[in-house]
Design an enzyme around this catalytic site. Structure first.
Site, PDB file in Angstrom:
ATOM      1  N   LEU A 136       0.868  -1.170   0.000  1.00  0.00           N
ATOM      2  CA  LEU A 136       0.000   0.000   0.000  1.00  0.00           C
ATOM      3  C   LEU A 136       0.907   1.223   0.000  1.00  0.00           C
ATOM      4  CD1 LEU A 136      -2.699  -0.923   2.705  1.00  0.00           C
ATOM      5  CD2 LEU A 136      -2.963  -1.013   0.221  1.00  0.00           C
ATOM      6  N   ASP A 137       0.489   2.265  -0.687  1.00  0.00           N
ATOM      7  CA  ASP A 137       1.283   3.495  -0.685  1.00  0.00           C
ATOM      8  C   ASP A 137       1.385   4.054   0.737  1.00  0.00           C
ATOM      9  OD1 ASP A 137       1.486   3.311  -3.441  1.00  0.00           O
ATOM     10  OD2 ASP A 137      -0.298   4.548  -3.782  1.00  0.00           O
ATOM     11  N   LYS A 138       2.381   4.874   0.952  1.00  0.00           N
ATOM     12  CA  LYS A 138       2.656   5.433   2.285  1.00  0.00           C
ATOM     13  C   LYS A 138       1.402   6.037   2.926  1.00  0.00           C
ATOM     14  CE  LYS A 138       5.261   9.148   4.544  1.00  0.00           C
ATOM     15  NZ  LYS A 138       6.240  10.252   4.347  1.00  0.00           N
ATOM     16  N   ARG A 235      -5.138   5.359  -8.143  1.00  0.00           N
ATOM     17  CA  ARG A 235      -4.928   6.801  -8.251  1.00  0.00           C
ATOM     18  C   ARG A 235      -4.758   7.229  -9.704  1.00  0.00           C
ATOM     19  NH1 ARG A 235       0.092   7.248  -4.408  1.00  0.00           N
ATOM     20  NH2 ARG A 235      -0.064   9.484  -4.909  1.00  0.00           N
TER      21      ARG A 235
END
Length: 318
Positions: A136-138, A235
């Site tokens: 997962l992105d930050k 995104r």
């Protein structure tokens, strides 16, 4: 020496070259690096060395011995709090908070989820990437799978490659969306900014499904389902159809809707991360085969933002 990473050639990749299959199974590494590892004998197919151009029939076991500097053989265990949703002998499910990087890397040598996992379970040092099988992105929150054993790791990688892990996200996006739909568009590195991804004819296939969960005056909350797991996929895909994720500074500009209430404009302006949450996860257990399902409630900051937007809708209807 770190244990080799083990994979099985997914049936849908039958007939592909070895280097092409590795590019799918190890998306974090460049094609040239993977080809170099094949030449160096770090890759074995059913226990035998194979040329990069060798064709796979599907079902072979592929082992990859990563160089020590690549696998980061001795990351430091750190006492970082973890929200563990599920734990058994083979599997962990973690609810990741915003701001926590998943893997150590350039600019983030410590303080990551991997460091926290190694403190929670030192045995994860014997599993590739401390058992982390997807990312997962930050600043994305929510559910993330961790394998605690090599057999569980191998099976989870297979389930992901076979698209047998159901992942559902909640995404707050700019603008109103009337109905659900699908974005089927390949994703690759941006031509000029290599830190970003983009819809690209030369990219890898990527499919994102979405449906409307809740409509607001100027925004829409979506339930998003992934068929593939490309970097920044949700995104990039949502931005490509003109409905970028709120707070996404990489793929959208801050947009304060004209006519919105002061409270709404302030809440949107203050939300400085992408409003994206991995809310639901379904899979079969990697060892027992039992069906599993997990849910993670919205984090407080995203729930508060939605409450402001809902209040604006109520006020307009009063």
């Amino acid at each position: 020496m770190a244990a080799p990473e083990l994979y099985q050639t997914p049936p849908e990749l039958a007939g592909q070259r070895l280097d092409q299959v590795l590019a799918v199974l190890l998306p974090d590494y460049s094609r040239s690096r993977l080809q170099a590892w094949i030449r160096e004998g770090r890759v074995a197919v059913d226990g035998a060395v194979m040329a990069a151009s060798g064709r796979l029939r599907g079902g072979e076991q592929i082992s990859v011995e990563l160089p020590r500097q690549t696998v980061q053989a001795h990351p430091t265990a750190e006492a970082i709090a973890l929200h563990i949703v599920h734990e058994d002998a083979e599997l962990l499910v973690v609810n990741k908070p915003a701001g926590l990087v998943v893997h150590p890397g350039a600019g983030n040598p410590a303080g990551t989820l991997m460091n926290a996992l190694l403190h929670h379970d030192p045995g994860l040092a014997d599993v590739p990437r401390a058992g982390i099988v997807h990312r997962l992105d930050k600043d994305t929150t929510g559910l993330l799978l961790v394998a605690r054993t090599l057999p569980a790791h191998k099976r989870l990688v297979e389930l992901l490659a076979e698209r047998e892990v159901h992942r559902e996200y909640l995404a707050l996006v700019q603008g109103q969306i009337i109905a659900g739909g699908t974005v089927d568009a390949p994703i690759g590195r941006h031509r000029t900014d290599r830190t970003r991804m983009a819809v690209s004819d030369g990219g890898r296939d990527a499919v994102t499904h979405y449906r409307v969960a809740q409509r607001f005056t100027h925004h829409t909350l979506l339930r998003v389902m992934l068929e593939t797991g490309r970097t920044h996929q949700i995104r990039v895909h949502l931005a490509s159809i003109g409905h970028a994720v709120v707070g996404d500074a990489t793929y959208a500009r801050l947009r304060l809707p004209p006519g919105a209430s002061v409270e709404c404009r302030e809440a949107i302006g203050a939300f400085r991360r992408q409003a994206l949450h991995a809310a639901h996860l379904e899979l079969t257990h990697p060892v027992s085969g039992a069906p599993l399902a997990f849910d993670a409630p919205l984090p407080a900051d995203m729930a508060a933002l939605l409450a402001v937007l809902a209040h604006e809708v109520e006020a307009a209807g009063a």
